[in-house]
Write an enzyme that holds these catalytic residues in place. Structure first.
Site, PDB file in Angstrom:
ATOM      1  N   SER A 122     -32.053  42.312  23.878  1.00 30.20           N
ATOM      2  CA  SER A 122     -31.963  41.162  22.987  1.00 30.20           C
ATOM      3  C   SER A 122     -32.093  39.842  23.736  1.00 30.20           C
ATOM      4  O   SER A 122     -32.081  38.782  23.132  1.00 30.20           O
ATOM      5  CB  SER A 122     -30.631  41.198  22.236  1.00 30.20           C
ATOM      6  OG  SER A 122     -29.555  41.273  23.136  1.00 30.20           O
ATOM      7  N   HIS A 143     -37.574  44.323  19.973  1.00 25.93           N
ATOM      8  CA  HIS A 143     -36.176  44.001  19.686  1.00 25.93           C
ATOM      9  C   HIS A 143     -35.874  44.160  18.198  1.00 25.93           C
ATOM     10  O   HIS A 143     -36.217  43.312  17.378  1.00 25.93           O
ATOM     11  CB  HIS A 143     -35.854  42.571  20.159  1.00 25.93           C
ATOM     12  CG  HIS A 143     -34.449  42.156  19.864  1.00 25.93           C
ATOM     13  ND1 HIS A 143     -34.113  40.877  19.499  1.00 25.93           N
ATOM     14  CD2 HIS A 143     -33.285  42.870  19.864  1.00 25.93           C
ATOM     15  CE1 HIS A 143     -32.808  40.818  19.293  1.00 25.93           C
ATOM     16  NE2 HIS A 143     -32.292  42.001  19.504  1.00 25.93           N
ATOM     17  N   GLU A 155     -38.613  41.742  16.724  1.00 33.18           N
ATOM     18  CA  GLU A 155     -39.277  40.786  17.617  1.00 33.18           C
ATOM     19  C   GLU A 155     -40.132  41.572  18.609  1.00 33.18           C
ATOM     20  O   GLU A 155     -39.642  42.535  19.221  1.00 33.18           O
ATOM     21  CB  GLU A 155     -38.241  39.961  18.393  1.00 33.18           C
ATOM     22  CG  GLU A 155     -37.544  38.918  17.571  1.00 33.18           C
ATOM     23  CD  GLU A 155     -36.555  38.096  18.390  1.00 33.18           C
ATOM     24  OE1 GLU A 155     -36.639  36.856  18.351  1.00 33.18           O
ATOM     25  OE2 GLU A 155     -35.689  38.684  19.063  1.00 33.18           O
ATOM     26  N   ASN A 193     -31.939  35.336  18.964  1.00 28.75           N
ATOM     27  CA  ASN A 193     -30.697  35.104  19.705  1.00 28.75           C
ATOM     28  C   ASN A 193     -30.662  33.752  20.399  1.00 28.75           C
ATOM     29  O   ASN A 193     -29.578  33.232  20.678  1.00 28.75           O
ATOM     30  CB  ASN A 193     -30.448  36.236  20.696  1.00 28.75           C
ATOM     31  CG  ASN A 193     -29.926  37.473  19.992  1.00 28.75           C
ATOM     32  OD1 ASN A 193     -29.326  37.378  18.930  1.00 28.75           O
ATOM     33  ND2 ASN A 193     -30.159  38.639  20.552  1.00 28.75           N
TER      34      ASN A 193
END
Length: 294
Positions: A122, A143, A155, A193
């Protein structure tokens, strides 16, 4: 052509990835170092598939036959020795770079030459992880969001060496899993994130500085910003250890003080109060209803 998929790590991300791959017709080898974790993962997958058979939403509902077929496609194994015929292996181990590098170095000699490796990291540099393998061109980030069966986004992150064919095959796979791909550049924490974790960290600072209680902060963001879950509740769900690891990657990688992990977040992780999976984080989960710990 990707037909058989390996998944390393049977935690909350790994079992979710195995679930969606198996449900969409792929044979899955699910690996962990611990048999008990594999048993727990299979029970979780079965429970989540069962939930889908009783879903009120037609677009997510599956039949009993679909559930049985998906479970039959998941083959749990201890260790890394059963990936020799996998077309793709997705690494979903703990969010620690040294652990991931160790796994990748042990994995590569066991794979066929044209096998692709993806990492579910992540936040960690894809380019750096790729450099630990014997196939940087066939390595990239994939991800998934948590919980994997429910969240639509994946992602896709290319490392410096990732070739076009690898990217294209992983994008096609993402679409076959009925997920939406968001291409992201290989910078610390990528897109989701990079935005989400500093918000959670700021919520912890708000608690640390006494601006609001756990309950007040979560209520404020749910009703004031229309978030489905408060930031501290979400932190518990993600895992405070994972939140801290991502903040540390941002802080180290971008050298900006705005990414400094809140001391209270560090303290909770040191105490082992890492959220829902530990039974305690910003909330205590030992009773029927979660109770704020501050």
């Amino acid at each position: 052509m990707i037909q058989k998929i390996g998944v390393i790590g049977a935690g909350q991300m790994g079992n979710g990835i195995a679930h969606v791959c198996a449900l969409n017709g792929f044979d899955v080898v699910l690996s962990d170092i611990d048999q008990a974790q594999l048993d727990k993962a299979l029970k979780t997958v079965e429970k989540n598939l069962d939930r889908q058979t009783h879903s009120k939403r037609e677009d997510t509902r599956i039949s009993e036959a679909d559930k049985k077929a998906a479970l039959a496609r998941i083959h749990p194994v201890v260790g890394l020795d059963h990936f020799g015929d996998c077309d793709l292996v997705i690494e979903a181990a703990t969010e620690k770079e040294e652990v991931k590098v160790q796994i990748l170095k042990a994995l590569c000699p066991l794979l066929k030459a044209d096998a692709v490796i993806a990492t579910n990291t992540s936040s960690i540099s894809i380019t750096r992880l790729a450099a630990a393998t014997d196939r940087p061109a066939k390595f990239m980030g994939m991800h998934f969001m948590n919980p994997v069966p429910l969240m639509q986004l994946v992602e896709l992150i290319r490392g410096l060496a990732t070739d076009e064919e690898t990217y294209r095959s992983i994008k096609e796979l993402t679409e076959k899993l009925h997920k939406t791909a968001a291409p992201a550049e290989d910078f610390p924490a990528f897109i989701v994130n990079r935005i989400l974790l500093p918000m959670i960290n700021e919520a912890v600072y708000t608690l640390y500085e006494g601006v609001g209680t756990v309950e007040a902060i979560d209520t404020a963001m749910k009703l004031g910003a229309n978030h489905p879950m408060g930031p501290l509740e979400l932190a518990d769900f993600i895992g405070l250890d994972t939140c801290l690891a991502v903040m540390q990657v941002l802080y180290d990688g971008l050298a900006d003080s705005k990414y400094r992990p809140c001391p209270l977040l560090v303290k909770y992780v040191e105490a082992g109060w890492v959220g829902k999976k530990a039974g305690r984080g910003f909330y205590d989960y030992s009773g029927e209803k979660p109770i704020p710990t501050r």
